[in-house]
Design an enzyme around this catalytic site. Structure first.
Site, PDB file in Angstrom:
ATOM      1  N   TYR A 163       0.829  -1.216   0.000  1.00  0.00           N
ATOM      2  CA  TYR A 163       0.000   0.000   0.000  1.00  0.00           C
ATOM      3  C   TYR A 163       0.866   1.271   0.000  1.00  0.00           C
ATOM      4  O   TYR A 163       0.737   2.118  -0.898  1.00  0.00           O
ATOM      5  CB  TYR A 163      -0.938   0.002   1.209  1.00  0.00           C
ATOM      6  CG  TYR A 163      -2.416   0.068   0.856  1.00  0.00           C
ATOM      7  CD1 TYR A 163      -3.378  -0.538   1.660  1.00  0.00           C
ATOM      8  CD2 TYR A 163      -2.878   0.757  -0.266  1.00  0.00           C
ATOM      9  CE1 TYR A 163      -4.734  -0.468   1.362  1.00  0.00           C
ATOM     10  CE2 TYR A 163      -4.231   0.833  -0.570  1.00  0.00           C
ATOM     11  CZ  TYR A 163      -5.148   0.215   0.247  1.00  0.00           C
ATOM     12  OH  TYR A 163      -6.492   0.285  -0.053  1.00  0.00           O
ATOM     13  N   GLU A 170       2.086   6.398  -7.027  1.00  0.00           N
ATOM     14  CA  GLU A 170       1.008   7.220  -7.602  1.00  0.00           C
ATOM     15  C   GLU A 170       1.267   8.703  -7.378  1.00  0.00           C
ATOM     16  O   GLU A 170       1.156   9.516  -8.299  1.00  0.00           O
ATOM     17  CB  GLU A 170      -0.322   6.804  -6.980  1.00  0.00           C
ATOM     18  CG  GLU A 170      -0.764   5.403  -7.375  1.00  0.00           C
ATOM     19  CD  GLU A 170      -2.011   4.961  -6.637  1.00  0.00           C
ATOM     20  OE1 GLU A 170      -2.186   3.753  -6.460  1.00  0.00           O
ATOM     21  OE2 GLU A 170      -2.814   5.826  -6.244  1.00  0.00           O
TER      22      GLU A 170
END
Ligand SMILES: CCCCCCCCCCCCC/C=C/C(=O)SCCNC(=O)CCNC(=O)[C@H](O)C(C)(C)COP(=O)(O)OP(=O)(O)OC[C@H]1O[C@@H](n2cnc3c(N)ncnc32)[C@H](O)[C@@H]1OP(=O)(O)O
Length: 241
Positions: A163, A170
């Site tokens: 994660y 991103e």
């Protein structure tokens, strides 16, 4: 106050309710999860083969973009799975997760070609791919009632690393895109216009980056709660025995 037998029966009812899905729902979810597992495995093999053949990540995104767009967009169905009660997952949590992926795929990496060869794109692609192969195979084997422990372990432990890695990839990719968006004014609407409405995609990307601050922890802590429920719950049963 219900007796322990009644409590037991209530608990059994809850467990049975949890386990027994309508047959066509089970059939659909099994097919869906197998297809998604296969799709992300195809993506993984394609990325590995590209890197072995080319020895660089330059051009990697372009070589797998169609497969990525198809399977990541297909995941929109999961919002309906929750909304129609086919799975026991929060619509909000799934919606934020899926929308963030769709935004990255279509409104960042597809739309801003200049950043497609950034190392950060590889970072989130690898995180997504390992996660989704694990997640969809977990759902598949769960539905078939033959869940290997290593898949359960991977489902509820790998996210602790993947994660943050994926989110970093991103955010770095969006940050790399900012100069190109500012210079080109792409996907933006300037005043004056007949609708008297303006939209600045550069500002939108900054807002999206800032939205990770409140939203990402919600997703991460949701997974930690699921982890405690699934792994800790199993330990609790062993202690009682
Ligand atoms: C318009 C612009 C929008 C921009 C928005 C920006 C916001 C940005 C903030 C957010 C940033 C996130 C960025 C994401 C990065 C990454 O993903 S990096 C890679 C690592 N990521 C992960 O590990 C997360 C992977 N995703 C998930 O796990 C899910 O999407 C989830 C919703 C976050 C959690 O899944 P959930 O289903 O809630 O948990 P589980 O324990 O797995 O399942 C709960 C129960 O539901 C059943 N279930 C769910 N789906 C299915 C299915 N397809 N088939 C069958 N069953 C399913 C599951 O079996 C469980 O059932 P029970 O056992 O009965 O409880």
């Amino acid at each position: 106050m219900a007796s322990s037998e009644e409590d037991g029966s209530a608990e059994d009812k809850e467990n049975n309710k949890k386990k027994t899905k309508r047959p066509f729902v089970t059939a659909w979810l099994t097919i869906y999860n197998i297809a998604m597992t296969a799709g992300w495995m195809v993506l993984a093999v394609a990325m590995i083969r590209f890197y072995i053949q080319k020895g660089t990540h330059k051009g990697l995104y372009k070589s797998i973009s169609r497969t990525l767009k198809f399977f990541q967009t297909f995941a929109l169905l999961e919002i309906f799975h929750c909304a129609f009660g086919m799975v026991r997952t929060s619509v909000i949590v799934t919606g934020v997760q899926v929308c963030s992926r769709i935004f990255m795929v279509w409104f960042v990496t597809h739309s801003i070609k200049q950043i497609q060869n950034e190392e950060s794109v590889v970072l989130f692609l690898v995180a997504w791919t390992v996660t989704e192969i694990t997640r969809y195979s977990f759902y598949t084997f769960s539905l078939l009632n033959h869940l290997p422990y290593f898949i359960k372990w991977a489902r509820y432990n790998l996210f602790i690393v993947l994660y943050p890695v994926g989110v970093a990839g991103e955010l770095l990719t969006i940050y790399a895109a900012l100069p190109y968006v500012r210079k080109s004014g792409m996907l933006s609407v300037r005043l004056p216009n007949k609708y008297n409405v303006s939209f600045d995609y550069y500002i939108c990307l900054i807002i999206v980056m800032l939205s990770y601050i409140p939203l990402f922890p919600q997703l991460f802590f949701h997974m930690l709660r699921q982890r405690r429920k699934v792994l800790h719950g199993e330990v609790m049963v062993e202690k009682e025995d």
